[in-house]
Structure formats: structure tokens, C-alpha cells
Design an enzyme around this catalytic site. Structure first.
Site, PDB file in Angstrom:
ATOM      1  N   GLU A 180      21.711  18.142  -5.857  1.00 46.85           N
ATOM      2  CA  GLU A 180      21.105  17.348  -5.329  1.00 46.85           C
ATOM      3  C   GLU A 180      21.060  16.589  -3.378  1.00 46.85           C
ATOM      4  O   GLU A 180      21.212  15.563  -3.777  1.00 46.85           O
ATOM      5  CB  GLU A 180      19.876  16.228  -6.334  1.00 46.85           C
ATOM      6  CG  GLU A 180      19.347  17.299  -6.979  1.00 46.85           C
ATOM      7  CD  GLU A 180      17.852  15.893  -7.987  1.00 46.85           C
ATOM      8  OE1 GLU A 180      18.770  15.002  -8.348  1.00 46.85           O
ATOM      9  OE2 GLU A 180      17.243  16.241  -8.639  1.00 46.85           O
ATOM     10  N   GLU A 373      16.373  22.160 -12.431  1.00 48.43           N
ATOM     11  CA  GLU A 373      16.209  20.842 -13.860  1.00 48.43           C
ATOM     12  C   GLU A 373      14.106  21.091 -13.457  1.00 48.43           C
ATOM     13  O   GLU A 373      14.148  21.172 -12.138  1.00 48.43           O
ATOM     14  CB  GLU A 373      16.411  19.813 -12.963  1.00 48.43           C
ATOM     15  CG  GLU A 373      17.785  19.743 -13.223  1.00 48.43           C
ATOM     16  CD  GLU A 373      18.419  18.541 -12.349  1.00 48.43           C
ATOM     17  OE1 GLU A 373      17.591  17.317 -12.536  1.00 48.43           O
ATOM     18  OE2 GLU A 373      19.852  18.089 -11.651  1.00 48.43           O
TER      19      GLU A 373
HETATM   20  C1  BG6 Z   1      18.392  14.946 -11.242  1.00 46.87           C
HETATM   21  C2  BG6 Z   1      19.442  14.943 -10.989  1.00 46.87           C
HETATM   22  O1  BG6 Z   1      17.804  13.893 -10.064  1.00 46.87           O
HETATM   23  O2  BG6 Z   1      17.353  14.475 -12.146  1.00 46.87           O
HETATM   24  C3  BG6 Z   1      19.519  14.268 -12.778  1.00 46.87           C
HETATM   25  O3  BG6 Z   1      20.163  16.083 -10.869  1.00 46.87           O
HETATM   26  C4  BG6 Z   1      19.174  13.565 -13.577  1.00 46.87           C
HETATM   27  O4  BG6 Z   1      20.788  13.858 -12.363  1.00 46.87           O
HETATM   28  C5  BG6 Z   1      17.360  14.141 -13.428  1.00 46.87           C
HETATM   29  O5  BG6 Z   1      19.661  13.581 -14.433  1.00 46.87           O
HETATM   30  C6  BG6 Z   1      15.898  13.365 -14.221  1.00 46.87           C
HETATM   31  O6  BG6 Z   1      16.527  11.753 -13.841  1.00 46.87           O
HETATM   32  P1  BG6 Z   1      16.819  10.639 -14.534  1.00 46.87           P
HETATM   33  O7  BG6 Z   1      17.010   9.772 -13.659  1.00 46.87           O
HETATM   34  O8  BG6 Z   1      15.552  10.631 -15.498  1.00 46.87           O
HETATM   35  O9  BG6 Z   1      18.553  10.924 -15.432  1.00 46.87           O
END
Ligand code: BG6
Length: 475
Positions: A180, A373
Site C-alpha cells: 500500500e 487483500e
Molecule cells: C491494509 C493493510 O491496509 O488493510 C493491512 O495492508 C491491514 O496491514 C488491512 O491489516 C486491514 O486493515 P485493518 O485496519 O482492519 O487491520
């Protein structure tokens, strides 16, 4: 639903600081991610507003133990294999390999740990997809150079890349240079170890640091290809298309500009040059971010092989944002979209937005894509027998996978794979909580640090297993 192409890389994703724990074991050095506490000060530290360069008494630091993947990796990877994962995305903690970032020699213990993780994946025929930097910067680099504020970070990063590219040659073929990369604009300490002095123009600094990361990413791409021409190197964007709140031309223009702010990074990494809108912005604001002729050549000659991204939600913009209520999904502020439902953490849920984002990225870059993701952060409550029936997570993933399949089979988007976020419960990056869970695998650990760390399968575990076995046909 239609099947995905043969060889499609189904799997899951984690990040070192959110799952490994063992933060000082095996010669590992401290990093920014170890200095971000849970609780009310977390946001201020992530944003570089509150300076915390040492662990302070009275604070809880979730990365220190996390879910102790460091000591459970064999059990965890065996569970991924049971689900049929074709691919496991994980990150290497930079400070396990170079504890200070600028050490003469790498730390052999750290190299061996990741070699064991990679071999374990290979044992089950799982392709490792390695994120080189998932937000972490060795603490010593922050103290010595101010982290990515300084061009000296490029050499430290390349040394680290050279070490891991050589060591894991032919065992790892898929690499992501920075997780990211656009997160640096939102949480500069979390994403890049950046702190600000009073009187500094924070935005100018963020763009200068971004420039150094972009040059480092291009040089890493070059190096990866030199060391093994079969390496595939990707960039990684926190994605989510902006929708105009209405068809008023001002809203449409604002949404386009908001997208540019994020696509800027990928425009450089995938096309090899600063886009005109970015050059105009820098000129208008009078920013000097130190772009040299040599840098331009490096960027132009070393573009990425594929584009990876996280997707949690679409976003909404308006020329008059003050008229509407806002929501916040994954750090990116957005106007509330009245057509969408919202998760327990206020993130809006938009599977069609995934199809739109896939199309937008593919049309813009014409390079293969990889969703690295996607997922639902939710509270899971085990029943009396300890089972978690996470039907809400299954529905979320089912709708997103449907949208992904339509993008591939109907729209012709070239997509290499899909790794869900937090395939095993882990610490939330945004909030530092354990109770915000994404996994197919439940981990017995709570926000107060108690729990046995025992792993167990949720309902979504068997569901995802059949999705993978049918290559996306049975949802
Ligand atoms: C992304 C990141 O921003 O979202 C992860 O690459 C992160 O590291 C994921 O965990 C989900 O966000 P959160 O705040 O729910 O953990």
C-alpha cells in the site's frame, strides 16, 4: 459461477508485524511497527503527530506477541494447505534481516526463519508471494536518517533486497516492493517511519519520501530481474475507485482528482514516469522533491510486471463534501454511500466496486492484476463448543468473488490471483485490536493479551476450501 483460469493463485495474506510476534527473538531489531501502541494514542503515533521512538511504560504494543506465527508457522501453513491454498502472501520483517537497516552483514537467524517458512509453503505446492516491506522501517534508520525522508534509505533497501533475492532465488518468484505505497500520505509513521519537525511542510516531505520509495521500487525491480529473470515484481496499492456523489460535473471532477492522488504512485511504477497532473501539482505547490535526471531514467527503464492491490471498499467524493456525512474505510476518507451496507468498523461493503476497480486498473495499465487483500473485519463469537459460524464473512467473500469472476470472465481482465486478508486472525493494523478478525482460522487471543493462541477452523474454512477446489465454481 464460472471457473477461473487454470493456475489461478487462490490463497491468503498476512504481514510480519501483525502475526509473527517474537519481536526481539532471533536477533531481530526494533522497527516503527513495534512502537505503535494499541489504544487511544495509536492514531497520533501512526500519523507522526506523537513521537514514540522507544517503547514506553503503560502502553501495550500488539506486534510484540501478535499471534506468535514465529513459533506456530508450521501449524498455520499446514492449515492453509488443508484449505488448498495455491499461494501464501506474507511479508519479511526488514529488521529480522538487517536489525538496524544499515548493518554490514545480514542476520543469519532471520534469513533461516524465512527460508523455513518458504520451504514449508513449497512442501505443500504453495507459491510464496513476498511483500518486501509491509510498513516496517528499522528503528535505527529512523533515528539515523529520518527514515524515508532521506535518500540514504534507497541503499539500505537495495542491500536488503539483494540479500533476500539471492538467498531465496528460485524459491520465491513473486515479489511486492512496498505494501500500500499510497498509505504514506495517510499514516506517514506507520507506512514509512516519518516524523515531522515543527515548521516542515508535511505534504512536501511525504511526496519527497514517496519519490525515494518509487526510485527504490524501480531499482529493486531491476535487481530482481537481473538476479533471476523469472522473478515477477509487482507494486501494491490501497485501491478502491472513487464514485462521484452525483452526476454534477463538479462531483465527477472531484472523484477523478481523488483517484489521481492514489493512482499517481502506480502511474509512476507501471508507466515509468511522473504523470503531468502530478508534475503540475508539485509545481503549483512549489515543492522540490529532488527528482534527478538519473531518477527519471531509472523509473522509465524499470516498470513493474504486475499490479497488486488491496480492496475493501469503493469511495465517494463530492465538490461539496461538507454537505455529507463521512465514513472511513482503510484510512481513506469517503462520503457515506447511501446504497451500501457498512461493517461493524464503519467500512462500506461494495462487491460491485471490486469489479469496477479491477476494470479501472486494467484499462489504465494493461498489466496483469493481483488482488492481494480483501476481506471482512468482524467480531467472531465462538459458541459453547468453541465453533465460529461466520456466515457473514462467507457472504462478504462470496459476493466479492462473484464480482471478481465477472471481471475476468465477462470483462476480460487479466487477473493472476486472489489472497484474502488475514487468512488467520491477526492484529488489526488500523486499530491494533485482535477482536477485529478476518480469518478462516480463529486464534484464541483477546485484546487484553490473554488467550491460549490455540487455532481452530471457522465455518468459512470449509467454505473457502470448496471454492478453491472448484476453482471458483462452487460458491
Ligand atoms: C491494509 C493493510 O491496509 O488493510 C493491512 O495492508 C491491514 O496491514 C488491512 O491489516 C486491514 O486493515 P485493518 O485496519 O482492519 O487491520
Amino acid at each position: 459461477m464460472g471457473r477461473l483460469p487454470e493456475g489461478f493463485l487462490w490463497g491468503g495474506a498476512t504481514a510480519a508485524n501483525q502475526c509473527e510476534g517474537a519481536y526481539l527473538e532471533g536477533g531481530r531489531g526494533l522497527a516503527n511497527v513495534d512502537l505503535i501502541p494499541a489504544g487511544t494514542d495509536r492514531q497520533k503515533v501512526m500519523d507522526g503527530i506523537k513521537v514514540m521512538l522507544e517503547c514506553e511504560p503503560g502502553y501495550v504494543y500488539p506486534s510484540h506477541e501478535a499471534i506468535d506465527f514465529y513459533h506456530h508457522y508450521k501449524e498455520d501453513i499446514a492449515l492453509f494447505a488443508e484449505m488448498g491454498f495455491k499461494c501464501y502472501r506474507f511479508s519479511i520483517a526488514w529488521s529480522r534481516i538487517y536489525p538496524n537497516g544499515f548493518d554490514e552483514e545480514p542476520n543469519e537467524d532471520g534469513l533461516q526463519f524465512y527460508e523455513a517458512v518458504i520451504d514449508e509453503c513449497r512442501k505443500y505446492g504453495m507459491e510464496p508471494l513476498v511483500t518486501i516491506v509491509h510498513f516496517d522501517v528499522p528503528q535505527a534508520c529512523i533515528k539515523r536518517f529520518g527514515a524515508w525522508k532521506s535518500r540514504e534509505m534507497i541503499d539500505c533497501y537495495l542491500k536488503y533486497c539483494r540479500t533476500i533475492f539471492n538467498r531465496y532465488k528460485r524459491k520465491v518468484r513473486y515479489w511486492l516492493t512496498f505494501n500500500e505505497i499510497n498509505m504514506i500520505l495517510k499514516h506517514p509513521f506507520l507506512a514509512a517511519g516519518i516524523l515531522f519537525e515543527s515548521g516542515e511542510d508535511q505534504e512536501e516531505i511525504k511526496y519527497r519520501a514517496s519519490h525515494y520509495e518509487l526510485v527504490a521500487s524501480a531499482l529493486a525491480t531491476k535487481l530482481a530481474h537481473e538476479i533471476d529473470p523469472e522473478n515477477h515484481v509487482g507494486c501494491m496499492l490501497a485501491a478502491g475507485q472513487y464514485y462521484p456523489y452525483s452526476c454534477a460535473p463538479g462531483d465527477v471532477l472531484t472523484a477523478m482528482k481523488k483517484d489521481d492522488e492514489n493512482y499517481f504512485f502506480i502511474d509512476v511504477q507501471a508507466r515509468g514516469a511522473y504523470p503531468n497532473y502530478a508534475m503540475k501539482m508539485l509545481e503549483r505547490k512549489g515543492y522540490n522533491i529532488g527528482i534527478t535526471e538519473e531518477d527519471k531514467k531509472i523509473l522509465a527503464e524499470n516498470t513493474v510486471d504486475f499490479i497488486s492491490f488491496s480492496y475493501y471498499s469503493s469511495r465517494v467524493a463530492s465538490a461539496e463534501p461538507e454537505k455529507y456525512s463521512v465514513t472511513s474505510g482503510n484510512a481513506f476518507e469517503s462520503i457515506c454511500n447511501p446504497w451500501l451496507e457498512t461493517s461493524e468498523w464503519g467500512w462500506q461493503i461494495d462487491p460491485v466496486g471490486l469489479r469496477i476497480t479491477l476494470n479501472a486498473l486494467y484499462e489504465r495499465y494493461q498489466k496483469p492484476l493481483f488482488i492481494v487483500e480483501n476481506g471482512l473485519g468482524a467480531v467472531d463469537t465462538p459458541d459453547d463448543n468453541g465453533n465460529v459460524d461466520d456466515t457473514y464473512r462467507i457472504s462478504y467473500l462470496r459476493e466479492h468473488i462473484k464480482a471478481m469472476e465477472l471481471a475476468v470472465n465477462e470483462d476480460g481482465v487479466e487477473l493472476w490471483g486472489y489472497t484474502t486478508w488475514g487468512c488467520i486472525d491477526l492484529v488489526s493494523a488500523g486499530t491494533g485490536e485482535m477482536r477485529k478478525r478476518y480469518g478462516f482460522i480463529y486464534v484464541d487471543k483477546t485484546d487484553d493479551g490473554s488467550g491460549t493462541l490455540k487455532r481452530s477452523r471457522k465455518s468459512s474454512f470449509n467454505w473457502y476450501k470448496q471454492v478453491i477446489a472448484s476453482n471458483g465454481e462452487v460458491l
